[in-house]
Design a protein around this motif. Structure first.
Motif, PDB file in Angstrom:
ATOM      1  N   CYS A 116       6.997   5.295 -20.798  1.00 47.03           N
ATOM      2  CA  CYS A 116       6.402   4.714 -22.007  1.00 47.03           C
ATOM      3  C   CYS A 116       7.476   4.341 -23.023  1.00 47.03           C
ATOM      4  N   ILE A 117       8.458   5.209 -23.207  1.00 47.19           N
ATOM      5  CA  ILE A 117       9.552   4.900 -24.142  1.00 47.19           C
ATOM      6  C   ILE A 117      10.297   3.659 -23.684  1.00 47.19           C
ATOM      7  N   LEU A 118      10.598   3.617 -22.377  1.00 47.24           N
ATOM      8  CA  LEU A 118      11.332   2.475 -21.846  1.00 47.24           C
ATOM      9  C   LEU A 118      10.538   1.183 -22.013  1.00 47.24           C
ATOM     10  N   LEU A 119       9.255   1.240 -21.678  1.00 49.90           N
ATOM     11  CA  LEU A 119       8.424   0.045 -21.818  1.00 49.90           C
ATOM     12  C   LEU A 119       8.293  -0.366 -23.279  1.00 49.90           C
ATOM     13  N   GLY A 120       8.179   0.611 -24.172  1.00 51.34           N
ATOM     14  CA  GLY A 120       8.083   0.295 -25.598  1.00 51.34           C
ATOM     15  C   GLY A 120       9.326  -0.419 -26.106  1.00 51.34           C
TER      16      GLY A 120
ATOM     17  N   ILE B 266      17.805   1.164 -19.859  1.00 54.90           N
ATOM     18  CA  ILE B 266      17.191   1.780 -18.693  1.00 54.90           C
ATOM     19  C   ILE B 266      18.024   2.944 -18.183  1.00 54.90           C
ATOM     20  N   LEU B 267      19.350   2.730 -18.085  1.00 57.12           N
ATOM     21  CA  LEU B 267      20.216   3.804 -17.604  1.00 57.12           C
ATOM     22  C   LEU B 267      20.196   5.001 -18.540  1.00 57.12           C
ATOM     23  N   THR B 268      20.158   4.733 -19.855  1.00 55.18           N
ATOM     24  CA  THR B 268      20.121   5.840 -20.808  1.00 55.18           C
ATOM     25  C   THR B 268      18.833   6.653 -20.670  1.00 55.18           C
ATOM     26  N   VAL B 269      17.721   5.937 -20.624  1.00 54.38           N
ATOM     27  CA  VAL B 269      16.441   6.632 -20.491  1.00 54.38           C
ATOM     28  C   VAL B 269      16.358   7.375 -19.161  1.00 54.38           C
ATOM     29  N   LEU B 270      16.859   6.747 -18.080  1.00 57.32           N
ATOM     30  CA  LEU B 270      16.834   7.418 -16.784  1.00 57.32           C
ATOM     31  C   LEU B 270      17.723   8.653 -16.768  1.00 57.32           C
ATOM     32  N   PHE B 271      18.885   8.558 -17.436  1.00 55.91           N
ATOM     33  CA  PHE B 271      19.778   9.721 -17.483  1.00 55.91           C
ATOM     34  C   PHE B 271      19.104  10.886 -18.202  1.00 55.91           C
TER      35      PHE B 271
END
Length: 598
Positions: free
Chosen positions: A269-273, A30-35
């Protein structure tokens, strides 16, 4: 017991450890995708409004080496793409660094000069944005400017336009500039109504309020158009200049928020996937490791639903959760409480099945008794009807009336039994509509007891009513509550000698509930009869001993008491008598309470 607790602790520890690992992994993802998403959103924000987001970053990227000041090259490229320019001013108002600066800008500003340009007190051909920050003990002022053609138009607007015969005439270079930038001009009167327009699009507004002009000036992104207004004091009219915000390659106005929403949706979408894939892997592992006992319990429940009240067995005939010695298998011990509950449920269903079969037998016996009761008056009706039909004898009028009276009584008795049967099934399915009204119970029950005392059928019976010391108000369905008392009093009369004393008493409990007690000093009942008194298919007295009754009266009374949110209890002793108590706790209200509230 200690071993089971140890297994449960180990199972909990395994779950906690695995959940912590999964949680840390998910948090990292989550932190990576949010960053990445925030970095992309920050770049989009810089492209949308470089003045707000880019100037602080430019100032933070400032570096000085060998007396030369430099900035981040990528940020400078964005300044160039935006068509802007930069000037860096020190504390002595001197320009010490610049980038893409036009020739008409000063190299040094007087103390109030820059302020007058920034607040638009003096005409300035560029839009200005200022960021002030201290760096390494020095206070710097960073100026970011962009070409602002609408501000240039505003300066020469009144000198270049003229209103003649309801039409706007534009002279000089302003007309070519407006046409080149796809702009348009309006003039409105003191009421905000359009007087005339020049190159106005079809969807352009024709009326303005004060707040419309302010909002369109301060928030051009909302309307995809820049607006500048000039008030003409000579005529009282206001001139408006509109310039559309820069279009993209397709010719459509740019919407910076769509790009941000797109980045957010893609990131989500990437995070949920990733989360779904990770959870799917974990679910498969958990299913393989811990799912076998659960599948067994599901199969067990299916067996119970199909009427097979036993635990599923393996090929050798042993219960799947038990080993040959009768002890629970290790992998099932984690679910020991659920396995024990299923064993208890299985045993309960076995007992209920036995009770159901006994109830079926009792019901068949009851049906046989009711059939006998129906057949007896029916035989009388058929016999007297046959006698009346026969021409072998000429009957006197008194005899015909006597036969008709017997037929009517037998028909009434049959109708009563059918009504009782219908009512008990409707009550069992909660299909009897209750029309409750709040009444005073002492008065209602007192009148009913008096009516029964005056009835010829009960004139030899001793029935006494003892009211409560205070009025009692309670919502009841008058028809069905009367049926409760009639059934209970009829039962007390039919099963006791004629001289039996019957007493109906009302009493108020300490907790606010009220009680109705029907006492008789009659024959009483044994424990077996008391236990089965309210069964639908039970009649304590053999059918041939009574000419009335269906065996449903007490069952109907209990169901009607429940419909009135009450509870019924029976105490009886052979040779002493019987006491039936009705207790009502809900929705009670006494007269004194009503007086206080009023």
């Amino acid at each position: 017991m200690n071993k089971r607790m140890s297994v449960n602790r180990r199972f909990i520890f395994i779950y906690i450890r695995q959940l912590l690992f999964v949680g840390m992994l998910l948090l990292t993802l989550i932190l990576t995708v949010l960053f990445v998403a925030f970095d992309k959103l920050n770049k989009l924000e810089q492209e949308r409004d470089f003045a707000k987001s880019g100037l602080p970053m430019l100032m933070n990227s400032l570096s000085e080496k060998d007396g030369k000041i430099t900035f981040d090259p990528e940020l400078l490229d964005q300044v160039r793409e935006q068509g802007g320019w930069l000037q860096l001013i020190n504390e002595r108002n001197q320009v010490i660094a610049d980038f893409e600066t036009p020739d008409d800008l000063p190299s040094q500003y007087n103390p109030g000069e820059l302020t007058s340009y920034w607040t638009r007190e003096r005409p300035f051909p560029y839009g200005l944005y200022v960021w002030i920050q201290e760096r390494k003990g020095n206070l710097y002022t960073l100026i970011y400017g962009v070409n602002n053609p609408i501000a240039q138009m505003k300066r020469t607007l009144l000198q270049s336009v003229e209103l003649k015969n309801g039409k706007i005439q534009i002279t000089g270079s302003l007309a070519a500039q407006i046409s080149q930038l796809s702009g348009w001009v309006q003039v409105i009167n003191a009421e905000g109504l359009e007087i005339a327009s020049y190159h106005k699009p079809a969807d352009g507004p024709s009326q303005y309020a004060v707040h419309d002009i302010i909002l369109r000036t301060q928030y051009p992104e909302r309307y995809a158009s820049q607006l500048e207004s000039v008030f003409d004091p000579a005529t009282g009219n206001t001139w408006l200049v509109h310039l559309p915000i820069q279009n993209d390659a397709s010719g459509a106005p740019q919407d910076p928020y769509l790009a941000m929403i797109y980045v957010f949706v893609i990131s989500l979408c990437i995070l949920l996937g990733i989360i779904i894939i990770l959870l799917a892997i974990i679910a498969l592992w958990y299913g393989h490791r811990f799912g076998t006992p659960i599948l067994h319990m599901i199969d067990w429940l299916k067996h119970l639903a199909q009427g097979r009240f036993m635990e599923p067995v393996d090929r050798k005939g042993y219960a799947r959760s038990m080993n040959r010695s009768g002890r629970m298998k290790r992998r099932f011990q984690t679910y020991a409480e659920m396995i024990d509950s299923l064993h208890y449920l299985t045993e309960s269903l076995q007992k209920n099945e036995l009770i159901r079969k006994q109830l079926e037998t009792t019901r068949e016996e009851w049906i046989a008794g009711v059939s006998h009761d129906l057949k007896t008056p029916l035989s009388s009706i058929m016999g007297y009807a046959h006698v009346l039909e026969s021409n072998a004898y000429e009957w006197r009028q008194e005899e015909i009336q006597e036969f008709a009276c017997i037929i009517r009584e037998k028909s009434f008795h049959m109708d009563e039994m059918i009504d009782d049967l219908n009512l008990t099934y409707r009550l069992n399915n909660h299909a009897v509509p209750m029309q409750k009204v709040e009444i005073e119970m002492n008065e209602f029950i007192g009148k009913m007891v008096l009516q029964m005392q005056q009835h010829p059928q009960h004139e030899q019976r001793q029935i006494q009513f003892v009211p409560a010391a205070q009025p009692i108000y309670y919502p009841v369905d008058v028809k069905y509550f009367r049926r409760i008392l009639e059934n209970l009093l009829a039962n007390a009369q039919l099963h006791n000698p004629p001289d039996t004393h019957i007493q109906v008493m009302m009493a108020i409990e300490e907790d606010g509930a009220f009680r109705i007690e029907i006492q008789d000093k009659g024959l009483g009942m044994d424990e077996a009869t008391v236990d089965r008194l309210f069964e639908r298919y039970y009649r304590g007295t053999p059918t041939e001993n009574l000419h009335q009754g269906t065996g449903l009266g007490m069952a109907i009374a209990r169901q009607l008491v429940h419909e009135h949110d009450g509870h019924i209890e029976v105490e009886s002793q052979v040779g002493v008598g019987t006491t039936i108590s009705l207790l009502f706790r809900q929705s009670t209200c006494f007269q004194e309470m009503k007086v206080q509230l009023s």
